[in-house]
Design an enzyme around this catalytic site. Structure first.
Site, mmCIF file in Angstrom:
data_model
loop_
_atom_site.group_PDB
_atom_site.id
_atom_site.type_symbol
_atom_site.label_atom_id
_atom_site.label_comp_id
_atom_site.label_asym_id
_atom_site.label_seq_id
_atom_site.Cartn_x
_atom_site.Cartn_y
_atom_site.Cartn_z
ATOM 1 N N ASN A 9 0.830 -1.213 0.039
ATOM 2 C CA ASN A 9 0.007 0.046 0.146
ATOM 3 C C ASN A 9 1.085 1.153 0.077
ATOM 4 O O ASN A 9 1.495 1.646 1.016
ATOM 5 C CB ASN A 9 -0.793 -0.068 1.255
ATOM 6 C CG ASN A 9 -1.907 1.153 1.318
ATOM 7 O OD1 ASN A 9 -1.903 1.877 0.566
ATOM 8 N ND2 ASN A 9 -2.451 1.213 2.611
ATOM 9 N N TRP A 10 1.212 1.745 -1.002
ATOM 10 C CA TRP A 10 2.283 2.646 -1.338
ATOM 11 C C TRP A 10 1.574 4.120 -0.781
ATOM 12 O O TRP A 10 2.350 5.060 -0.650
ATOM 13 C CB TRP A 10 2.418 3.130 -2.750
ATOM 14 C CG TRP A 10 3.253 2.160 -3.541
ATOM 15 C CD1 TRP A 10 3.834 0.680 -3.034
ATOM 16 C CD2 TRP A 10 3.819 1.857 -4.687
ATOM 17 N NE1 TRP A 10 4.248 -0.018 -3.572
ATOM 18 C CE2 TRP A 10 4.502 0.703 -4.743
ATOM 19 C CE3 TRP A 10 3.842 2.783 -5.850
ATOM 20 C CZ2 TRP A 10 5.200 0.167 -5.933
ATOM 21 C CZ3 TRP A 10 4.414 2.508 -6.995
ATOM 22 C CH2 TRP A 10 4.998 1.026 -7.251
ATOM 23 N N LYS A 11 0.356 4.401 -0.464
ATOM 24 C CA LYS A 11 -0.248 5.622 0.067
ATOM 25 C C LYS A 11 0.110 6.871 -0.928
ATOM 26 O O LYS A 11 0.139 6.535 -1.945
ATOM 27 C CB LYS A 11 -0.018 5.795 1.463
ATOM 28 C CG LYS A 11 -0.173 4.488 2.243
ATOM 29 C CD LYS A 11 -0.303 4.533 3.551
ATOM 30 C CE LYS A 11 -0.642 3.438 4.605
ATOM 31 N NZ LYS A 11 -0.584 3.538 5.918
ATOM 32 N N HIS A 95 -9.944 1.614 4.348
ATOM 33 C CA HIS A 95 -8.722 1.977 4.971
ATOM 34 C C HIS A 95 -9.114 2.890 6.010
ATOM 35 O O HIS A 95 -9.865 3.792 5.852
ATOM 36 C CB HIS A 95 -7.872 2.333 4.026
ATOM 37 C CG HIS A 95 -6.390 2.134 4.643
ATOM 38 N ND1 HIS A 95 -5.787 3.289 5.380
ATOM 39 C CD2 HIS A 95 -5.528 1.243 4.531
ATOM 40 C CE1 HIS A 95 -4.588 3.111 5.955
ATOM 41 N NE2 HIS A 95 -4.508 1.766 5.358
ATOM 42 N N GLU A 97 -7.235 5.101 7.063
ATOM 43 C CA GLU A 97 -6.894 6.604 6.899
ATOM 44 C C GLU A 97 -8.080 7.290 6.056
ATOM 45 O O GLU A 97 -8.240 8.576 6.141
ATOM 46 C CB GLU A 97 -5.534 6.735 6.077
ATOM 47 C CG GLU A 97 -4.425 6.415 6.953
ATOM 48 C CD GLU A 97 -3.436 5.849 6.136
ATOM 49 O OE1 GLU A 97 -3.096 6.199 5.170
ATOM 50 O OE2 GLU A 97 -2.297 5.317 7.029
ATOM 51 N N GLU A 167 -6.600 -4.382 10.339
ATOM 52 C CA GLU A 167 -5.561 -3.490 10.456
ATOM 53 C C GLU A 167 -5.926 -2.568 11.609
ATOM 54 O O GLU A 167 -6.700 -1.601 11.694
ATOM 55 C CB GLU A 167 -5.501 -2.313 9.086
ATOM 56 C CG GLU A 167 -5.059 -3.112 7.890
ATOM 57 C CD GLU A 167 -4.410 -2.160 7.018
ATOM 58 O OE1 GLU A 167 -3.297 -2.441 6.578
ATOM 59 O OE2 GLU A 167 -4.811 -1.170 6.614
ATOM 60 N N GLY A 173 1.658 2.402 10.616
ATOM 61 C CA GLY A 173 2.724 3.628 10.669
ATOM 62 C C GLY A 173 3.177 3.906 11.877
ATOM 63 O O GLY A 173 3.922 5.068 11.965
ATOM 64 N N SER A 212 2.426 -2.162 10.232
ATOM 65 C CA SER A 212 3.816 -2.106 10.797
ATOM 66 C C SER A 212 4.450 -3.642 10.531
ATOM 67 O O SER A 212 5.328 -4.153 11.288
ATOM 68 C CB SER A 212 4.097 -1.703 12.269
ATOM 69 O OG SER A 212 3.834 -0.366 12.317
ATOM 70 N N GLY A 233 2.373 -1.259 4.364
ATOM 71 C CA GLY A 233 2.419 0.329 4.090
ATOM 72 C C GLY A 233 3.722 0.613 3.832
ATOM 73 O O GLY A 233 4.668 0.603 2.808
HETATM 74 P P1 PGA Z 1 2.204 0.466 7.640
HETATM 75 O O1 PGA Z 1 0.582 1.017 7.109
HETATM 76 O O2 PGA Z 1 2.553 -0.945 7.225
HETATM 77 O O3 PGA Z 1 3.203 1.467 7.222
HETATM 78 O O4 PGA Z 1 1.720 0.391 9.229
HETATM 79 C C1 PGA Z 1 -0.166 -0.374 6.677
HETATM 80 C C2 PGA Z 1 -1.309 0.009 6.056
HETATM 81 O O5 PGA Z 1 -1.757 1.181 6.361
HETATM 82 O O6 PGA Z 1 -2.219 -0.416 5.041
#
Ligand code: PGA
Length: 250
Positions: A9-11, A95, A97, A167, A173, A212, A233
């Site tokens: 997930n490159w965001k 997600h 976010e 998640e 993150g 993470s 991520g």
């Molecule tokens: P992260 O993000 O691996 O940076 O914790 C995971 C995600 O939001 O899908």
């Protein structure tokens, strides 16, 4: 037997040249026939180009979001059909976010899930509790509510061509990963919830862990019986690290 899936997930990261170099390095490091399904989710504007770069590889392509409506005057939005048109097979929905920063609630997530499947995409439905909710003993309640919002609209049968990602928001993150046991407990709960509606689908649906995930913890997470891969991520932006995570899922 569920085939594991590892998704990057490159965001909102990357440039055209950074993406090309990340993918070149990643494809170099992946085995000829990976034991897990793999995919990456770049920002919308790069999807078409990345689809081209991935053409001869085993790596699938996903988008990070989609519009709940199929077509029309929805400024700034991107439809499921458009995502299919540029080569996507998957799309993330729900997600944290999006829930947290863009006000996406359970009802909207359920509509996006439906829109994704209507367009022929495999939705990756993300669920997970915040730290407050976990500390308040509400993890099961929150995750069940998020899951039921989709099951209520689509029915358990729709999970036949979908993926679930657990998640925990407090692990995204933050560098703070759920322990394999903490994650397994919620994954088993999710599978049991789906089994109430359809035992066969519950046995087949892939449930990814996200939050993470790193090369150093992937193997022990993926070894748990109900964890079928990861939604990654930060670590998916490093070719070496992501390739090691993919290998851990095989
Ligand atoms: P992260 O993000 O691996 O940076 O914790 C995971 C995600 O939001 O899908």
């Amino acid at each position: 037997m569920r085939k594991p899936l590892v998704a990057g997930n490159w965001k909102m990261h990357g440039t055209r040249s950074e993406n090309a170099s990340l993918l070149t390095q990643l494809l170099d490091r992946l085995p000829e026939a990976p034991a897990a399904d793999l995919m990456v989710c770049p920002p919308f504007v790069y999807l078409q180009e990345i689809s081209r770069l991935l053409k001869d590889s085993d790596v699938g392509l996903g988008a990070q979001s989609l519009c709940a409506e199929p077509v029309g005057a929805f400024k700034g939005e991107v439809s499921g059909a458009m995502l299919r048109d540029v080569g996507c097979n998957y799309v993330l929905v729900g997600h944290s976010e999006r829930r947290q920063f863009y006000g996406e609630n359970d009802a909207l997530v359920a509509r996006k899930f439906v829109a994704a499947q209507a367009a022929g995409l495999v939705p990756v439905l993300c669920v997970g509790e915040t730290l407050d909710e976990r500390e308040g003993g509400r993890t099961t309640e929150v995750v069940t509510r998020q899951l039921d919002a989709v099951l209520g609209v689509s029915g358990a049968g729709a999970l036949h061509s979908a993926v679930i990602a657990y998640e925990p928001v407090w692990a995204i993150g933050t560098g703070r990963t759920a322990t394999p046991e903490q994650a397994q407990e919620v994954h088993a709960m999710i599978r049991a919830r789906v089994a109430l509606a359809d035992a066969r689908i519950a046995g087949e649906v892939r449930i990814l862990y996200g939050g993470s995930v790193k090369a150093s913890n992937a193997r022990e997470l993926f070894a748990m019986p109900d964890i079928d891969g990861g939604l990654v991520g930060g670590a998916s932006l490093k070719a070496d690290e992501f390739a090691q995570i993919c290998a851990a899922a095989g």
